[in-house]
Design a protein around this motif. Structure first.
Motif, PDB file in Angstrom:
ATOM      1  N   LEU A  88       1.179  -1.364  -0.029  1.00  0.00           N
ATOM      2  CA  LEU A  88       0.085   0.049  -0.068  1.00  0.00           C
ATOM      3  C   LEU A  88       0.897   1.112   0.036  1.00  0.00           C
ATOM      4  CD1 LEU A  88      -3.241  -0.239   2.131  1.00  0.00           C
ATOM      5  CD2 LEU A  88      -3.258   0.850   0.404  1.00  0.00           C
ATOM      6  N   ILE A  91       2.113   1.721  -3.426  1.00  0.00           N
ATOM      7  CA  ILE A  91       1.228   2.062  -4.279  1.00  0.00           C
ATOM      8  C   ILE A  91       0.383   3.521  -4.240  1.00  0.00           C
ATOM      9  CG2 ILE A  91      -1.164   0.876  -3.701  1.00  0.00           C
ATOM     10  CD1 ILE A  91      -1.399  -0.431  -6.178  1.00  0.00           C
ATOM     11  N   LYS A  92       0.818   3.870  -3.149  1.00  0.00           N
ATOM     12  CA  LYS A  92      -0.161   5.304  -2.401  1.00  0.00           C
ATOM     13  C   LYS A  92       1.324   6.777  -3.050  1.00  0.00           C
ATOM     14  CE  LYS A  92      -2.755   4.564   0.974  1.00  0.00           C
ATOM     15  NZ  LYS A  92      -2.991   4.503   2.640  1.00  0.00           N
ATOM     16  N   GLU A  94       3.013   5.802  -6.171  1.00  0.00           N
ATOM     17  CA  GLU A  94       3.170   5.542  -7.573  1.00  0.00           C
ATOM     18  C   GLU A  94       1.906   6.282  -7.486  1.00  0.00           C
ATOM     19  OE1 GLU A  94       1.723   1.450  -8.411  1.00  0.00           O
ATOM     20  OE2 GLU A  94       2.111   2.449 -10.952  1.00  0.00           O
TER      21      GLU A  94
ATOM     22  N   LYS B  84      -7.464  -4.247   4.197  1.00  0.00           N
ATOM     23  CA  LYS B  84      -6.343  -3.571   3.515  1.00  0.00           C
ATOM     24  C   LYS B  84      -6.367  -4.270   2.473  1.00  0.00           C
ATOM     25  CE  LYS B  84      -3.884  -1.850   6.515  1.00  0.00           C
ATOM     26  NZ  LYS B  84      -3.502  -0.548   6.803  1.00  0.00           N
ATOM     27  N   GLU B  87      -8.613  -2.160  -0.013  1.00  0.00           N
ATOM     28  CA  GLU B  87      -7.858  -0.281   0.086  1.00  0.00           C
ATOM     29  C   GLU B  87      -6.790  -0.621  -0.986  1.00  0.00           C
ATOM     30  OE1 GLU B  87      -5.448   2.921   2.801  1.00  0.00           O
ATOM     31  OE2 GLU B  87      -5.556   0.964   3.931  1.00  0.00           O
ATOM     32  N   LEU B  88      -6.674  -1.226  -1.001  1.00  0.00           N
ATOM     33  CA  LEU B  88      -5.791  -2.036  -2.464  1.00  0.00           C
ATOM     34  C   LEU B  88      -6.654  -2.099  -3.507  1.00  0.00           C
ATOM     35  CD1 LEU B  88      -2.932  -4.634  -1.285  1.00  0.00           C
ATOM     36  CD2 LEU B  88      -2.602  -2.694  -2.594  1.00  0.00           C
ATOM     37  N   ILE B  91      -7.002   1.269  -4.607  1.00  0.00           N
ATOM     38  CA  ILE B  91      -6.185   1.646  -5.408  1.00  0.00           C
ATOM     39  C   ILE B  91      -5.279   1.567  -6.194  1.00  0.00           C
ATOM     40  CG2 ILE B  91      -3.913   1.282  -4.323  1.00  0.00           C
ATOM     41  CD1 ILE B  91      -3.906   3.799  -2.381  1.00  0.00           C
ATOM     42  N   VAL B  95      -4.667   3.713  -9.883  1.00  0.00           N
ATOM     43  CA  VAL B  95      -4.099   3.760 -10.870  1.00  0.00           C
ATOM     44  C   VAL B  95      -4.520   3.723 -11.902  1.00  0.00           C
ATOM     45  CG1 VAL B  95      -1.539   2.520 -10.750  1.00  0.00           C
ATOM     46  CG2 VAL B  95      -2.276   3.215  -8.973  1.00  0.00           C
TER      47      VAL B  95
END
Lengths: 137, 137
Positions: A88, A91-92, A94, B84, B87-88, B91, B95
């Motif tokens: 995470l 990727i945050k 990114e 999590k 969330e991933l 996200i 992206v």
């Protein structure tokens, strides 16, 4: 603050009164879990022939084994959670990097569009001038 | 396949030979954990006065309590891990959406730059024409 309770449980067909902070529901669940283990033990013919002492030790080891297995699950899950947190985090970063690129590109595009309007104005101006010359001939 | 082992452990000052698939190291850890509990129990004056039966039940409840606490930790960690993962998932979609926007913007910018070159050529052409007219006067 939790209240001190007297809770009556039946474990291996014997009645016990426990005094503690745990709720009645929790202690009944614990008692039921231990009684299930006794039931499983008693299904084995060899169990009846064992001495009380070894019976007790086997029960302790059996429950402790469940405890250590859960403890191992906790360790595995904590490792997984740490890996997810790292993923995470990356990727945050990114996302931030992509947003920065996007902002830069938008600015470049706006500049390019402004220049294009200026160039179009310049073309119109030059074309008008050329037409005027044409007429003046 | 795991091998069946005879493992000797000492629990509460008594020697037991356990036969099972668990390793010697694992069973020594379990025995040590149970012995630590006996040591804690024996530090309480009231413990010595209890009947063997209640002593055993207290030990079982105490170990089972550790088990249920770890089980609860597992549940909490599984919930956290699920959160999590969600969330991933979100996200990662962000992206992809940002990358798509970035690609679109790059195309738009390339088109804008091409148009700009064309406009500059047009300007140069018109300016040349104007100069030529100037000379022809």
């Amino acid at each position: 603050m939790k209240e001190l309770n007297d809770v009556e449980v039946i474990i291996n067909n014997k009645r016990y009164t426990l005094c503690g902070y745990e709720s009645d529901a929790y202690l009944q669940m614990v008692a039921s879990y231990i009684n299930d283990k006794y039931d499983l033990f008693k299904q084995q013919d060899s169990y009846a022939r064992l001495e009380t002492d070894i019976k007790n030790t086997l029960m302790q080891i059996n429950i402790a084994d469940d405890y250590f297995k859960e403890k191992e699950k906790v360790r595995t899950l904590e490792d997984e959670l740490e890996a997810k947190n790292n993923e995470l985090f990356d990727i945050k970063h990114e996302v931030i990097s992509l947003q920065t690129k996007l902002d830069e590109l938008k600015k470049e595009l706006d500049k390019e569009k402004e220049d294009s309007i200026e160039a179009q104005k310049q073309i119109v101006k030059l074309e008008t001038e050329l037409k005027e010359r044409e007429h003046k001939k």
